[in-house]
Motif scaffolding. Sequence first.
Motif, mmCIF file in Angstrom:
data_model
loop_
_atom_site.group_PDB
_atom_site.id
_atom_site.type_symbol
_atom_site.label_atom_id
_atom_site.label_comp_id
_atom_site.label_asym_id
_atom_site.label_seq_id
_atom_site.Cartn_x
_atom_site.Cartn_y
_atom_site.Cartn_z
ATOM 1 N N VAL A 197 26.388 58.603 -72.999
ATOM 2 C CA VAL A 197 26.411 58.747 -74.449
ATOM 3 C C VAL A 197 27.517 59.710 -74.857
ATOM 4 O O VAL A 197 27.640 60.792 -74.285
ATOM 5 N N GLY A 198 28.326 59.330 -75.847
ATOM 6 C CA GLY A 198 29.339 60.240 -76.366
ATOM 7 C C GLY A 198 30.685 59.616 -76.639
ATOM 8 O O GLY A 198 31.412 60.085 -77.508
ATOM 9 N N ALA A 199 31.048 58.578 -75.918
ATOM 10 C CA ALA A 199 32.327 57.898 -76.140
ATOM 11 C C ALA A 199 32.088 56.615 -76.931
ATOM 12 O O ALA A 199 31.001 56.046 -76.897
ATOM 13 N N SER A 200 33.114 56.144 -77.640
ATOM 14 C CA SER A 200 32.968 54.942 -78.452
ATOM 15 C C SER A 200 33.288 53.666 -77.685
ATOM 16 O O SER A 200 33.080 52.566 -78.184
ATOM 17 N N TRP A 202 30.221 64.413 -73.471
ATOM 18 C CA TRP A 202 29.323 63.276 -73.258
ATOM 19 C C TRP A 202 28.141 63.730 -72.426
ATOM 20 O O TRP A 202 28.178 64.793 -71.815
ATOM 21 N N TRP A 203 27.083 62.933 -72.432
ATOM 22 C CA TRP A 203 25.914 63.299 -71.650
ATOM 23 C C TRP A 203 25.254 62.034 -71.108
ATOM 24 O O TRP A 203 25.665 60.900 -71.404
ATOM 25 N N SER A 209 21.791 69.981 -67.579
ATOM 26 C CA SER A 209 22.585 69.085 -66.744
ATOM 27 C C SER A 209 22.762 69.688 -65.371
ATOM 28 O O SER A 209 22.596 70.876 -65.160
ATOM 29 N N LYS A 210 23.123 68.803 -64.423
ATOM 30 C CA LYS A 210 23.382 69.245 -63.062
ATOM 31 C C LYS A 210 24.694 68.633 -62.622
ATOM 32 O O LYS A 210 24.969 67.479 -62.866
ATOM 33 N N HIS A 211 25.490 69.412 -61.960
ATOM 34 C CA HIS A 211 26.790 68.935 -61.501
ATOM 35 C C HIS A 211 26.844 69.082 -59.988
ATOM 36 O O HIS A 211 26.323 70.010 -59.426
ATOM 37 N N ASN A 212 27.549 68.162 -59.334
ATOM 38 C CA ASN A 212 27.880 68.375 -57.940
ATOM 39 C C ASN A 212 29.029 67.489 -57.556
ATOM 40 O O ASN A 212 29.369 66.561 -58.254
ATOM 41 N N PRO A 213 29.709 67.754 -56.393
ATOM 42 C CA PRO A 213 30.971 67.105 -56.116
ATOM 43 C C PRO A 213 30.871 65.600 -55.923
ATOM 44 O O PRO A 213 31.867 64.910 -56.063
ATOM 45 N N TRP A 214 29.674 65.066 -55.589
ATOM 46 C CA TRP A 214 29.628 63.633 -55.376
ATOM 47 C C TRP A 214 29.150 62.876 -56.597
ATOM 48 O O TRP A 214 28.937 61.687 -56.561
ATOM 49 N N SER A 215 28.966 63.548 -57.723
ATOM 50 C CA SER A 215 28.621 62.824 -58.935
ATOM 51 C C SER A 215 29.879 62.251 -59.579
ATOM 52 O O SER A 215 30.974 62.535 -59.164
ATOM 53 N N ARG A 216 29.670 61.362 -60.643
ATOM 54 C CA ARG A 216 30.820 60.705 -61.202
ATOM 55 C C ARG A 216 30.780 60.595 -62.716
ATOM 56 O O ARG A 216 30.083 61.338 -63.351
ATOM 57 N N ARG A 217 31.580 59.699 -63.341
ATOM 58 C CA ARG A 217 31.777 59.736 -64.775
ATOM 59 C C ARG A 217 31.229 58.504 -65.474
ATOM 60 O O ARG A 217 31.096 57.487 -64.865
ATOM 61 N N SER A 218 30.986 58.510 -66.796
ATOM 62 C CA SER A 218 30.260 57.437 -67.477
ATOM 63 C C SER A 218 30.602 57.236 -68.959
ATOM 64 O O SER A 218 31.208 58.070 -69.512
ATOM 65 N N ALA A 219 30.154 56.158 -69.686
ATOM 66 C CA ALA A 219 30.503 55.856 -71.064
ATOM 67 C C ALA A 219 29.325 55.649 -71.982
ATOM 68 O O ALA A 219 28.233 55.507 -71.543
ATOM 69 N N THR A 220 29.539 55.564 -73.298
ATOM 70 C CA THR A 220 28.418 55.531 -74.232
ATOM 71 C C THR A 220 28.228 54.183 -74.882
ATOM 72 O O THR A 220 28.857 53.226 -74.576
ATOM 73 N N VAL A 221 27.347 54.152 -75.881
ATOM 74 C CA VAL A 221 26.973 52.878 -76.465
ATOM 75 C C VAL A 221 27.053 52.932 -77.968
ATOM 76 O O VAL A 221 26.927 53.958 -78.556
#
Length: 290
Positions: free
Chosen positions: A162-165, A196-197, A5-17
């Motif tokens: 992927v990772g949250a319900s 999550w990923w 994975s790669k992280h940086n300050p302008w990235s954001r958050r997400s949900a799964t399926v």
Amino acid sequence: MREGSKHNPWSRRSATVGGVALSALVLGQLALTGPVAAVPGLSLRTTTGPSNSVAKSQNTTCPTGTKVIGGGGAITGSGLGQVGMDIMLPVVGGTAYSVTGREDENGVAGNWAVTASALCATPPPGLVTVSGSSAPSFGTSNWFEKSCPAGKHAIGVGGAVVGASNSEVVLEDLRIHQNSVVVAGAEDGTGFAGSWWLDATAICADPLPGEQRVIDDSVFSSAATRSITATCPAGTRVHGVGGEILGGEGEVRLTQMRATTSTTVTVAAAEDENGFSGNWKVRAYAVCAS
């Protein structure tokens, strides 16, 4: 196999399926007429599923002998900003594009529907689809880049959180650059306790005749909704679609990212039910070719 994975300050958050039933009502099919397309048989197919208040997936299937070269989707109805398009991916061996919508942890009282759109065509020279996954996220946001094989250009993008319900992690970005795609996600305003990923898919091909990328931004401010349309230059048509939210910090969700005509890509988003005090905007990407 997951890649780093790669992280940086302008990235954001997400949900799964989750595994939800697919139901499709074909609403329209548009042949991309006008000048001869760079890719033969280019057409835009759109389907919309039932309107209710449950998590659901919608598939749009390409005609026999054609493949998905780009795609996107939309959420319509109640609860915009509380329903995330958590998965937007080519599926079934690249012959369909699938969009999954899910409510956030608070739920939505009204009904909403998922629309899936696919740009379909006779496979262009060098067409290949490559996918990868980030490592699990240990922060509130994450991003992941998937590159095309050497010499090929990215013409389509898919992504998933992927990772949250439910939609506690927001799929914010599906950027489409010349040789790669970038998918970004972010946890919503209440956060998410689990890991999550991100999954990212790049639809790649040999460079198209007259290929160019048009990128357009909405106004940057604090507003309940934002929308922007990127338009291909005269003599070219949309061959690929991308979009992103800039500055939403997981409190803004995409409500539309798709080709709306043969020459335009529209991206729209809405703040969640609590609103968002900061400034944000949306960006539309159109891969155009002659």
